[in-house]
Design a protein around this motif. Structure first.
Motif, PDB file in Angstrom:
ATOM      1  N   GLY A 284      -0.090  -3.908  11.409  1.00  0.00           N
ATOM      2  CA  GLY A 284      -1.481  -3.870  10.762  1.00  0.00           C
ATOM      3  C   GLY A 284      -2.037  -2.364  11.043  1.00  0.00           C
ATOM      4  N   GLU A 285      -3.043  -1.890  10.141  1.00  0.00           N
ATOM      5  CA  GLU A 285      -3.370  -0.604  10.125  1.00  0.00           C
ATOM      6  C   GLU A 285      -4.684  -0.459  11.003  1.00  0.00           C
ATOM      7  OE1 GLU A 285      -2.369   2.408   8.318  1.00  0.00           O
ATOM      8  OE2 GLU A 285      -0.775   0.880   8.383  1.00  0.00           O
ATOM      9  N   GLY A 286      -4.809   0.672  11.794  1.00  0.00           N
ATOM     10  CA  GLY A 286      -6.071   0.702  12.208  1.00  0.00           C
ATOM     11  C   GLY A 286      -6.111   0.774  13.875  1.00  0.00           C
TER      12      GLY A 286
ATOM     13  N   PRO B 249      -8.319  -3.076   7.992  1.00  0.00           N
ATOM     14  CA  PRO B 249      -8.813  -3.039   9.335  1.00  0.00           C
ATOM     15  C   PRO B 249     -10.371  -3.579   9.418  1.00  0.00           C
ATOM     16  CG  PRO B 249      -8.576  -0.745   8.228  1.00  0.00           C
ATOM     17  CD  PRO B 249      -7.971  -2.070   7.365  1.00  0.00           C
ATOM     18  N   HIS B 250     -11.218  -3.358   8.507  1.00  0.00           N
ATOM     19  CA  HIS B 250     -12.712  -3.763   8.577  1.00  0.00           C
ATOM     20  C   HIS B 250     -12.686  -5.296   8.920  1.00  0.00           C
ATOM     21  CE1 HIS B 250     -11.148  -4.305   4.342  1.00  0.00           C
ATOM     22  NE2 HIS B 250     -12.219  -5.192   4.273  1.00  0.00           N
TER      23      HIS B 250
ATOM     24  N   ARG C 216     -10.452  -7.004  10.824  1.00  0.00           N
ATOM     25  CA  ARG C 216      -9.433  -7.122  11.885  1.00  0.00           C
ATOM     26  C   ARG C 216      -8.087  -7.416  11.171  1.00  0.00           C
ATOM     27  NH1 ARG C 216     -12.781  -4.501  13.990  1.00  0.00           N
ATOM     28  NH2 ARG C 216     -13.929  -4.850  15.953  1.00  0.00           N
ATOM     29  N   ASN C 217      -7.857  -6.927  10.040  1.00  0.00           N
ATOM     30  CA  ASN C 217      -6.512  -7.461   9.334  1.00  0.00           C
ATOM     31  C   ASN C 217      -6.421  -8.771   9.115  1.00  0.00           C
ATOM     32  OD1 ASN C 217      -5.552  -4.703   8.966  1.00  0.00           O
ATOM     33  ND2 ASN C 217      -4.960  -4.449  10.952  1.00  0.00           N
TER      34      ASN C 217
ATOM     35  N   CYS D 140      -3.133  -8.474  13.269  1.00  0.00           N
ATOM     36  CA  CYS D 140      -3.834  -9.402  12.206  1.00  0.00           C
ATOM     37  C   CYS D 140      -4.562 -10.564  12.884  1.00  0.00           C
ATOM     38  CB  CYS D 140      -2.631 -10.229  11.495  1.00  0.00           C
ATOM     39  SG  CYS D 140      -3.083 -11.252  10.383  1.00  0.00           S
TER      40      CYS D 140
ATOM     41  N   SER E  82       2.629  -3.228   6.333  1.00  0.00           N
ATOM     42  CA  SER E  82       1.280  -3.146   7.119  1.00  0.00           C
ATOM     43  C   SER E  82       0.069  -3.685   6.445  1.00  0.00           C
ATOM     44  CB  SER E  82       1.093  -1.526   7.635  1.00  0.00           C
ATOM     45  OG  SER E  82       0.126  -1.456   8.458  1.00  0.00           O
TER      46      SER E  82
ATOM     47  N   GLU F 138      -6.432  -1.347  15.852  1.00  0.00           N
ATOM     48  CA  GLU F 138      -7.406  -2.316  16.595  1.00  0.00           C
ATOM     49  C   GLU F 138      -6.934  -3.753  16.403  1.00  0.00           C
ATOM     50  OE1 GLU F 138     -11.699  -2.108  16.611  1.00  0.00           O
ATOM     51  OE2 GLU F 138     -11.477  -0.084  15.880  1.00  0.00           O
TER      52      GLU F 138
ATOM     53  N   ASN G 287      -3.475  -3.927   5.641  1.00  0.00           N
ATOM     54  CA  ASN G 287      -4.537  -2.871   5.468  1.00  0.00           C
ATOM     55  C   ASN G 287      -5.971  -3.051   5.149  1.00  0.00           C
ATOM     56  OD1 ASN G 287      -5.383  -0.204   5.452  1.00  0.00           O
ATOM     57  ND2 ASN G 287      -4.700   0.081   3.250  1.00  0.00           N
TER      58      ASN G 287
END
Ligand code: 1HA
Length: 270
Positions: free
Chosen positions: A62-64, A28-29, A31-32, A69, A24, A66, A26
């Motif tokens: 991807g995390e989050g 997220p800030h 948008r991966n 990737c 995954s 939203e 990581n």
């Protein structure tokens, strides 16, 4: 789900649960978006998942919630590629794409939010894609000064057809989950809060199946498209099966025992 960390990384999470490895992104800030380090870490995790006998299926995500990737991190894009801590510009995601297609285990893209640019290509090269209702798909190359003319173009065209693939690249529009499903770009769309549950249930269905049959099928689907390299993979699997036979073992045993091999007892199938 009680995912256990397999190995700690800086820009990805790599975990294991019940026959499944999960890789995954990581960041997220961003948008991966991936950097060369993200890709190096994904690549190492993919190799570890390949070697790990407990692992039958790999989830890429991807995390989050939203973004899956958003492609290459444009803030580290330099002269000739994406620049990492070693100051060298790289396009190492192309090697990761090859790895995803080569690993003899199914790779499932679990897509929540944006799968854009080089991040879109990553889901395209996965064997299966499961999307949350908030997923959004698209290429941006011609808008941001890039293009992926490899699997990103030709394999995408195999998946959605020539007209649609050209539309996706030439217009750089975004497509929602329903549109993606309609064009055969994803296998299934589910509510965001059911995404992991459904993905795991698909993985479990594959884990119950014959691993060699899945391996041979993945190699077979790839063979035609990958030319000589695809045939090499399928032929390698044929060699693997042949090595399991008494007929092949007779050749090796005769060599080690310094005698002539006796293949006369083996059938000559019609
Ligand atoms: O084409 C290739 C390659 C080709 C050949 C060989 C190798 C390749 C390797 C890579 C690529 C590419 O990936 S090129 C395509 C690069 N990606 C993009 O053009 C997508 C850029 N991002 C977006 O269009 C949007 O951010 C988004 C549609 C994914 C999300 O929009 P949203 O929800 O409005 O969020 P946004 O505010 O834009 O983004 C949140 C934060 O994440 C922003 O940072 P902040 O202003 O808060 O500091 C934003 O800058 C950052 N971010 C998002 N995507 C990227 C990014 N930063 C760097 N690179 C990104 N890709």
């Amino acid at each position: 789900y009680p995912w256990e960390t397999i190995k700690e990384y800086q820009e990805i999470l790599f975990s294991y649960y019940d026959g499944i490895a999960k890789i995954s992104i990581n960041r997220p800030h961003k948008r991966n978006a991936f950097t060369p380090l993200t890709v190096t870490e994904m690549s190492e995790a993919m190799e570890l998942a390949r070697q790990d006998e407990r692992v039958g299926v790999i989830i890429l995500t991807g995390e989050g919630g939203e973004a899956f990737c958003s492609g290459g991190d444009q803030s580290v894009r330099g002269h000739g590629g994406y620049v990492g801590q070693d100051k060298v510009p790289r396009l190492n995601v192309l090697d990761l794409q090859m790895q995803i297609r080569r690993i003899p285990k199914p790779v499932v893209a679990m897509v929540a939010g944006y799968a854009i640019g080089g991040g879109h290509v990553l889901h395209v090269v996965c064997d299966l894609s499961i999307a949350a209702e908030n997923a959004r798909f698209g290429q941006t190359g011609p808008k941001v000064g890039s293009f992926d003319g490899g699997f990103g173009a030709s394999y995408l065209a195999r998946v959605v057809g020539q007209k649609k693939a050209r539309e996706i690249w030439f217009l750089c529009d975004q497509y929602d989950a329903k549109e993606a499903l309609d064009m055969g770009l994803v296998n299934k769309v589910v509510p965001l809060d059911e995404l992991e549950e459904v993905t795991i249930s698909w993985c479990r269905k594959m884990l119950e199946k014959s691993p060699l049959a899945l391996r041979m099928l993945k190699a077979s689907f790839n063979a035609e498209l990958d030319g000589q390299a695809g045939i090499q993979q399928l032929a390698g699997d044929a060699t693997l099966l042949y090595y399991l036979s008494d007929e092949a073992k007779e050749g090796k045993d005769a060599f080690l025992e310094k005698r002539k091999p006796d293949f006369s007892k083996f059938p000559k199938f019609p």
